[in-house]
Structures are given as structure tokens and as C-alpha cells.
Design a protein around this motif. Structure first.
Motif, PDB file in Angstrom:
ATOM      1  N   SER A  16       0.830  -1.212   0.000  1.00 37.66           N
ATOM      2  CA  SER A  16       0.000   0.000   0.000  1.00 37.66           C
ATOM      3  C   SER A  16       0.867   1.266   0.000  1.00 37.66           C
ATOM      4  O   SER A  16       0.532   2.243  -0.681  1.00 37.66           O
ATOM      5  CB  SER A  16      -0.940   0.015   1.204  1.00 37.66           C
ATOM      6  N   LYS A  17       1.986   1.259   0.700  1.00 38.75           N
ATOM      7  CA  LYS A  17       2.819   2.463   0.802  1.00 38.75           C
ATOM      8  C   LYS A  17       3.555   2.790  -0.493  1.00 38.75           C
ATOM      9  O   LYS A  17       3.859   3.943  -0.756  1.00 38.75           O
ATOM     10  CB  LYS A  17       3.816   2.310   1.945  1.00 38.75           C
ATOM     11  N   ARG A  18       3.830   1.794  -1.322  1.00 36.78           N
ATOM     12  CA  ARG A  18       4.586   2.049  -2.556  1.00 36.78           C
ATOM     13  C   ARG A  18       3.733   2.673  -3.664  1.00 36.78           C
ATOM     14  O   ARG A  18       4.262   3.254  -4.610  1.00 36.78           O
ATOM     15  CB  ARG A  18       5.214   0.765  -3.076  1.00 36.78           C
ATOM     16  N   GLU A  19       2.436   2.549  -3.562  1.00 40.49           N
ATOM     17  CA  GLU A  19       1.543   2.923  -4.662  1.00 40.49           C
ATOM     18  C   GLU A  19       1.786   4.320  -5.237  1.00 40.49           C
ATOM     19  O   GLU A  19       1.869   4.478  -6.453  1.00 40.49           O
ATOM     20  CB  GLU A  19       0.083   2.746  -4.249  1.00 40.49           C
ATOM     21  N   PRO A  20       1.942   5.372  -4.419  1.00 39.71           N
ATOM     22  CA  PRO A  20       2.134   6.708  -5.005  1.00 39.71           C
ATOM     23  C   PRO A  20       3.445   6.863  -5.794  1.00 39.71           C
ATOM     24  O   PRO A  20       3.581   7.785  -6.596  1.00 39.71           O
ATOM     25  CB  PRO A  20       2.149   7.643  -3.792  1.00 39.71           C
ATOM     26  N   TYR A  21       4.404   5.969  -5.550  1.00 39.86           N
ATOM     27  CA  TYR A  21       5.735   6.093  -6.147  1.00 39.86           C
ATOM     28  C   TYR A  21       6.028   5.013  -7.186  1.00 39.86           C
ATOM     29  O   TYR A  21       7.064   5.053  -7.833  1.00 39.86           O
ATOM     30  CB  TYR A  21       6.800   6.007  -5.043  1.00 39.86           C
ATOM     31  N   GLN A  23       4.850   4.084 -10.232  1.00 40.21           N
ATOM     32  CA  GLN A  23       5.020   4.394 -11.648  1.00 40.21           C
ATOM     33  C   GLN A  23       6.383   5.037 -11.911  1.00 40.21           C
ATOM     34  O   GLN A  23       7.096   4.656 -12.835  1.00 40.21           O
ATOM     35  CB  GLN A  23       3.888   5.297 -12.152  1.00 40.21           C
ATOM     36  N   ALA A  24       6.755   6.014 -11.099  1.00 45.28           N
ATOM     37  CA  ALA A  24       8.058   6.670 -11.268  1.00 45.28           C
ATOM     38  C   ALA A  24       9.195   5.675 -11.038  1.00 45.28           C
ATOM     39  O   ALA A  24      10.214   5.702 -11.746  1.00 45.28           O
ATOM     40  CB  ALA A  24       8.180   7.850 -10.317  1.00 45.28           C
ATOM     41  N   HIS A  25       9.026   4.787 -10.074  1.00 40.71           N
ATOM     42  CA  HIS A  25      10.016   3.740  -9.790  1.00 40.71           C
ATOM     43  C   HIS A  25      10.204   2.851 -11.014  1.00 40.71           C
ATOM     44  O   HIS A  25      11.335   2.628 -11.468  1.00 40.71           O
ATOM     45  CB  HIS A  25       9.537   2.920  -8.581  1.00 40.71           C
ATOM     46  N   LEU A  26       9.109   2.363 -11.585  1.00 50.42           N
ATOM     47  CA  LEU A  26       9.183   1.468 -12.743  1.00 50.42           C
ATOM     48  C   LEU A  26       9.746   2.174 -13.978  1.00 50.42           C
ATOM     49  O   LEU A  26      10.525   1.575 -14.734  1.00 50.42           O
ATOM     50  CB  LEU A  26       7.806   0.877 -13.039  1.00 50.42           C
ATOM     51  N   GLU A  27       9.394   3.421 -14.165  1.00 53.51           N
ATOM     52  CA  GLU A  27       9.923   4.182 -15.304  1.00 53.51           C
ATOM     53  C   GLU A  27      11.436   4.364 -15.177  1.00 53.51           C
ATOM     54  O   GLU A  27      12.180   4.248 -16.159  1.00 53.51           O
ATOM     55  CB  GLU A  27       9.228   5.532 -15.421  1.00 53.51           C
ATOM     56  N   GLY A  28      11.896   4.647 -13.970  1.00 55.42           N
ATOM     57  CA  GLY A  28      13.332   4.794 -13.740  1.00 55.42           C
ATOM     58  C   GLY A  28      14.082   3.497 -13.985  1.00 55.42           C
ATOM     59  O   GLY A  28      15.161   3.498 -14.591  1.00 55.42           O
ATOM     60  N   LEU A  29      13.506   2.388 -13.528  1.00 58.03           N
ATOM     61  CA  LEU A  29      14.136   1.083 -13.757  1.00 58.03           C
ATOM     62  C   LEU A  29      14.190   0.753 -15.245  1.00 58.03           C
ATOM     63  O   LEU A  29      15.187   0.217 -15.733  1.00 58.03           O
ATOM     64  CB  LEU A  29      13.396  -0.016 -13.000  1.00 58.03           C
ATOM     65  N   PRO A  70      12.746   6.547  -6.363  1.00 54.02           N
ATOM     66  CA  PRO A  70      11.665   7.009  -5.489  1.00 54.02           C
ATOM     67  C   PRO A  70      11.397   6.074  -4.301  1.00 54.02           C
ATOM     68  O   PRO A  70      10.956   6.538  -3.249  1.00 54.02           O
ATOM     69  CB  PRO A  70      10.450   7.068  -6.418  1.00 54.02           C
ATOM     70  N   TYR A  71      11.660   4.798  -4.455  1.00 53.68           N
ATOM     71  CA  TYR A  71      11.449   3.876  -3.335  1.00 53.68           C
ATOM     72  C   TYR A  71      12.421   4.157  -2.198  1.00 53.68           C
ATOM     73  O   TYR A  71      12.059   4.064  -1.033  1.00 53.68           O
ATOM     74  CB  TYR A  71      11.565   2.427  -3.797  1.00 53.68           C
ATOM     75  N   TRP A  72      13.645   4.500  -2.517  1.00 55.89           N
ATOM     76  CA  TRP A  72      14.611   4.844  -1.468  1.00 55.89           C
ATOM     77  C   TRP A  72      14.266   6.215  -0.882  1.00 55.89           C
ATOM     78  O   TRP A  72      14.236   6.394   0.326  1.00 55.89           O
ATOM     79  CB  TRP A  72      16.045   4.843  -2.015  1.00 55.89           C
ATOM     80  N   GLN A  73      14.008   7.169  -1.736  1.00 50.35           N
ATOM     81  CA  GLN A  73      13.759   8.534  -1.285  1.00 50.35           C
ATOM     82  C   GLN A  73      12.508   8.676  -0.430  1.00 50.35           C
ATOM     83  O   GLN A  73      12.400   9.606   0.354  1.00 50.35           O
ATOM     84  CB  GLN A  73      13.672   9.470  -2.496  1.00 50.35           C
ATOM     85  N   ASN A  74      11.579   7.734  -0.567  1.00 49.15           N
ATOM     86  CA  ASN A  74      10.322   7.811   0.185  1.00 49.15           C
ATOM     87  C   ASN A  74      10.153   6.702   1.211  1.00 49.15           C
ATOM     88  O   ASN A  74       9.051   6.473   1.700  1.00 49.15           O
ATOM     89  CB  ASN A  74       9.154   7.824  -0.805  1.00 49.15           C
ATOM     90  N   GLY A  75      11.244   6.029   1.567  1.00 46.69           N
ATOM     91  CA  GLY A  75      11.221   5.060   2.657  1.00 46.69           C
ATOM     92  C   GLY A  75      10.588   3.720   2.333  1.00 46.69           C
ATOM     93  O   GLY A  75      10.284   2.952   3.248  1.00 46.69           O
ATOM     94  N   ILE A  76      10.381   3.419   1.061  1.00 45.47           N
ATOM     95  CA  ILE A  76       9.840   2.110   0.683  1.00 45.47           C
ATOM     96  C   ILE A  76      10.945   1.061   0.812  1.00 45.47           C
ATOM     97  O   ILE A  76      10.727  -0.028   1.327  1.00 45.47           O
ATOM     98  CB  ILE A  76       9.254   2.140  -0.748  1.00 45.47           C
ATOM     99  N   TRP A  77      12.133   1.397   0.328  1.00 48.67           N
ATOM    100  CA  TRP A  77      13.327   0.602   0.639  1.00 48.67           C
ATOM    101  C   TRP A  77      13.917   1.205   1.899  1.00 48.67           C
ATOM    102  O   TRP A  77      14.150   2.411   1.975  1.00 48.67           O
ATOM    103  CB  TRP A  77      14.358   0.676  -0.474  1.00 48.67           C
TER     104      TRP A  77
END
Length: 89
Positions: A16-21, A23-29, A70-77
Motif C-alpha cells: 500500500s505504501k509504494r503505490e504513489p511512487y 510508476q516513477a520507480h518502474l519508469e526509472g528502472l 523514489p522507493y529509497w527517497q520515500n522510505g519504501i526501501w
């Protein structure tokens, strides 16, 4: 060029927490994959850890990619480690 593995951990309630980030995460990858620096990356089945393989000039380059995500920058990782990897087979 050297290869590196990255192991990291996800936060609690990652799905649930990753949802806002996401799309940007996948595009970067996708951009990293297209450039050839990212070989593969994905979560463990229980979505508690992430594993990736990179081909880069040095460990600093991989750290910069991870920390720009974005996952690192927003605490998902929540943590990660990088090691140079010798592909035997």
C-alpha cells in the motif's frame, strides 16, 4: 565492466505504501535497463526484500542509482547493501 548485486529491505505494508511512487520507480528502472546498467531487479516473493544485479563502472554508480530511486527517497526501501559480484557461470 564489473557487476554488482544489491540486496535491500522493504518497509512494512509495502504494497500500500509504494503505490504513489510505483510508476516513477518502474519508469526509472526501465531507463536503467535500456541503458544497460540494470540487468535485473525485483522483490522476493514475500515482498520483504529486493534483489538487483547491475553492470556499472563502480559501486558508487550503483549507490547513486539506488538512492535516486523514489522507493529509497520515500522510505519504501529501508536499507540496502551492494557487493561486487563475480559471475562464475
Amino acid at each position: 565492466m564489473p557487476k554488482y548485486i544489491m540486496w535491500g529491505s522493504y518497509c512494512k505494508d509495502v504494497l500500500s505504501k509504494r503505490e504513489p511512487y510505483r510508476q516513477a520507480h518502474l519508469e526509472g528502472l526501465a531507463k536503467q535497463k535500456e541503458s544497460g546498467v540494470l540487468i535485473t531487479l525485483g522483490p522476493t516473493k514475500d515482498v520483504t526484500q529486493v534483489f538487483g544485479i547491475y553492470e556499472a563502472e563502480d559501486e558508487t554508480t550503483v549507490s547513486q542509482l539506488v538512492e535516486a530511486d523514489p522507493y529509497w527517497q520515500n522510505g519504501i526501501w529501508t536499507e540496502y547493501a551492494i557487493k561486487e559480484w563475480i559471475q562464475a557461470f
